[in-house]
Design a protein around this motif. Structure first.
Motif, PDB file in Angstrom:
ATOM      1  N   UNK A   6     -39.008 -87.420  78.537  1.00  0.00           N
ATOM      2  CA  UNK A   6     -37.626 -87.864  78.322  1.00  0.00           C
ATOM      3  C   UNK A   6     -37.692 -89.186  77.566  1.00  0.00           C
ATOM      4  N   UNK A   7     -37.095 -89.230  76.394  1.00  0.00           N
ATOM      5  CA  UNK A   7     -37.221 -90.403  75.534  1.00  0.00           C
ATOM      6  C   UNK A   7     -35.844 -90.916  75.102  1.00  0.00           C
ATOM      7  N   UNK A   8     -35.554 -92.145  75.454  1.00  0.00           N
ATOM      8  CA  UNK A   8     -34.392 -92.890  74.930  1.00  0.00           C
ATOM      9  C   UNK A   8     -33.079 -92.111  75.055  1.00  0.00           C
ATOM     10  N   UNK A   9     -32.780 -91.647  76.262  1.00  0.00           N
ATOM     11  CA  UNK A   9     -31.539 -90.908  76.486  1.00  0.00           C
ATOM     12  C   UNK A   9     -30.372 -91.883  76.629  1.00  0.00           C
ATOM     13  N   UNK A  10     -29.353 -91.657  75.807  1.00  0.00           N
ATOM     14  CA  UNK A  10     -28.126 -92.444  75.843  1.00  0.00           C
ATOM     15  C   UNK A  10     -26.962 -91.523  76.176  1.00  0.00           C
ATOM     16  N   UNK A  11     -25.999 -92.050  76.936  1.00  0.00           N
ATOM     17  CA  UNK A  11     -24.791 -91.288  77.216  1.00  0.00           C
ATOM     18  C   UNK A  11     -23.617 -92.239  77.409  1.00  0.00           C
ATOM     19  N   UNK A  12     -22.555 -91.998  76.645  1.00  0.00           N
ATOM     20  CA  UNK A  12     -21.332 -92.782  76.753  1.00  0.00           C
ATOM     21  C   UNK A  12     -20.194 -91.893  77.221  1.00  0.00           C
ATOM     22  N   UNK A  16     -17.442 -96.615  77.714  1.00  0.00           N
ATOM     23  CA  UNK A  16     -18.371 -96.984  78.789  1.00  0.00           C
ATOM     24  C   UNK A  16     -19.748 -96.392  78.522  1.00  0.00           C
ATOM     25  N   UNK A  17     -20.739 -97.245  78.410  1.00  0.00           N
ATOM     26  CA  UNK A  17     -22.110 -96.803  78.183  1.00  0.00           C
ATOM     27  C   UNK A  17     -22.786 -96.625  79.542  1.00  0.00           C
ATOM     28  N   UNK A  18     -23.095 -95.384  79.889  1.00  0.00           N
ATOM     29  CA  UNK A  18     -23.630 -95.074  81.217  1.00  0.00           C
ATOM     30  C   UNK A  18     -25.153 -95.049  81.208  1.00  0.00           C
ATOM     31  N   UNK A  19     -25.746 -94.412  80.212  1.00  0.00           N
ATOM     32  CA  UNK A  19     -27.202 -94.404  80.056  1.00  0.00           C
ATOM     33  C   UNK A  19     -27.551 -95.167  78.781  1.00  0.00           C
ATOM     34  N   UNK A 238     -27.688 -98.538  84.083  1.00  0.00           N
ATOM     35  CA  UNK A 238     -27.924 -97.526  83.061  1.00  0.00           C
ATOM     36  C   UNK A 238     -29.311 -97.475  82.481  1.00  0.00           C
ATOM     37  N   UNK A 239     -30.263 -98.208  83.073  1.00  0.00           N
ATOM     38  CA  UNK A 239     -31.640 -98.190  82.592  1.00  0.00           C
ATOM     39  C   UNK A 239     -32.576 -98.029  83.778  1.00  0.00           C
ATOM     40  N   UNK A 240     -33.836 -97.691  83.488  1.00  0.00           N
ATOM     41  CA  UNK A 240     -34.861 -97.695  84.526  1.00  0.00           C
ATOM     42  C   UNK A 240     -35.339 -99.132  84.686  1.00  0.00           C
ATOM     43  N   UNK A 241     -34.927 -99.733  85.768  1.00  0.00           N
ATOM     44  CA  UNK A 241     -35.290-101.122  86.036  1.00  0.00           C
ATOM     45  C   UNK A 241     -36.753-101.240  86.451  1.00  0.00           C
ATOM     46  N   UNK A 242     -37.214-100.238  87.235  1.00  0.00           N
ATOM     47  CA  UNK A 242     -38.596-100.276  87.705  1.00  0.00           C
ATOM     48  C   UNK A 242     -39.032 -98.873  88.081  1.00  0.00           C
ATOM     49  N   UNK A 243     -40.286 -98.541  87.830  1.00  0.00           N
ATOM     50  CA  UNK A 243     -40.836 -97.232  88.161  1.00  0.00           C
ATOM     51  C   UNK A 243     -42.270 -97.404  88.629  1.00  0.00           C
TER      52      UNK A 243
END
Length: 274
Positions: A6-12, A16-19, A238-243
């Motif tokens: 999964x690479x650079x998924x964006x969703x508005x 409102x920008x959710x991802x 809307x981002x992966x803060x930590x994994x």
């Protein structure tokens, strides 16, 4: 190459920008749990993976084949749709058809798939009728086996209104399994259940983990996520803060946002215990 990329998924949604550029890889047989406060994009990410929402940007690759977006040269729609069935989805509110029995809720999608396959093969007339009858008989037998696996062998003829919440969720899990997905996604599978019914659903998910199923689980059950997962994804804003591994995230979080979220979760659990 990872099984799922999964690479650079964006969703508005409107303005409102959710991802905001979500990326991760996972291998076949791994279990990832996604945690974080409500409204931070966890469910939207699952819906984009399952094509219940269409991402506004990014790339999804499964087993080496790009399934989103369709490349510029264009792939056959049937081939892309088949790859999209790689994902199965279990919803938090079950989404069962109330007018159908537990068994029919499972065979319905299987029968539609069988019919579509025969159409794609241009099978018609008496031959199609014969093959479809055989397929439906096989689908029913498969559905019975899956319901037995999730402990509902005595509830096949019951309607959703005659089942407890935990039983309904197990029917929903069986329905997702019936289409043989390579990646099974759960969106808060216990959030609609009373506490005493949560354990029976978590037990089924653990069984699937032990069978080597590849799973992505959005959950507020921190202890469950810690015990069942190979990796934990913490999402914020809307981002992966930590994994990282459960030990890394729960025992030694690096992000201040992760530490704050886990502290609040621990306080809530302590409050419930009191």
């Amino acid at each position: 190459m990872a099984f799922l990329e999964v690479k650079d998924i964006y969703k508005n949604f409107g303005e409102t920008q959710v991802l905001k550029g979500v990326s991760f890889d996972m291998e076949k047989g791994e279990v990832f749990s996604i945690i974080g406060s409500s409204g931070n994009g966890k469910t939207t990410l699952l819906r984009c993976l399952n094509f219940l929402e269409v991402a506004d940007g990014g790339k999804i690759t499964v087993d080496g084949e790009q399934i989103f977006p369709i490349d510029a040269e264009g792939k056959k729609r049937a081939k892309v749709d088949k790859k999209r069935l790689t994902f199965g989805m279990v919803f938090q509110n079950f989404n069962l058809f109330p007018q159908y029995t537990a068994l029919k809720n499972i065979t319905l999608a299987m029968d539609v798939r069988s019919d579509n396959l025969l159409k794609a093969q241009n099978v018609k007339g008496a031959e199609k009728k014969r093959l479809l009858k055989e397929a439906k008989e096989k689908n029913e037998e498969t559905a019975k086996q899956i319901l037995t696996r999730v402990g509902l062998e005595n509830k096949m003829g019951n309607y959703p209104c005659e089942l407890s919440g935990g039983q309904q969720q197990r029917v929903a899990i069986a329905r997702a399994l019936a289409l043989s997905p390579d990646i099974l996604c759960f969106d808060e599978p216990t959030s609609a259940l009373d506490p005493e019914l949560t354990g029976e659903v978590l037990k089924v998910i653990k069984q699937l983990r032990d069978e080597g199923r590849t799973m992505i689980i959005v959950t507020h059950e921190m202890e469950f996520a810690k015990n069942v997962s190979d990796k934990i994804i913490f999402m914020a804003d809307g981002v992966i803060e930590e994994m990282g591994t459960p030990a890394q995230i729960f025992d030694a979080p690096q992000s201040e946002k992760t530490r704050a979220f886990l502290s609040r979760s621990n306080e809530q659990e302590a409050g419930y215990d009191a």
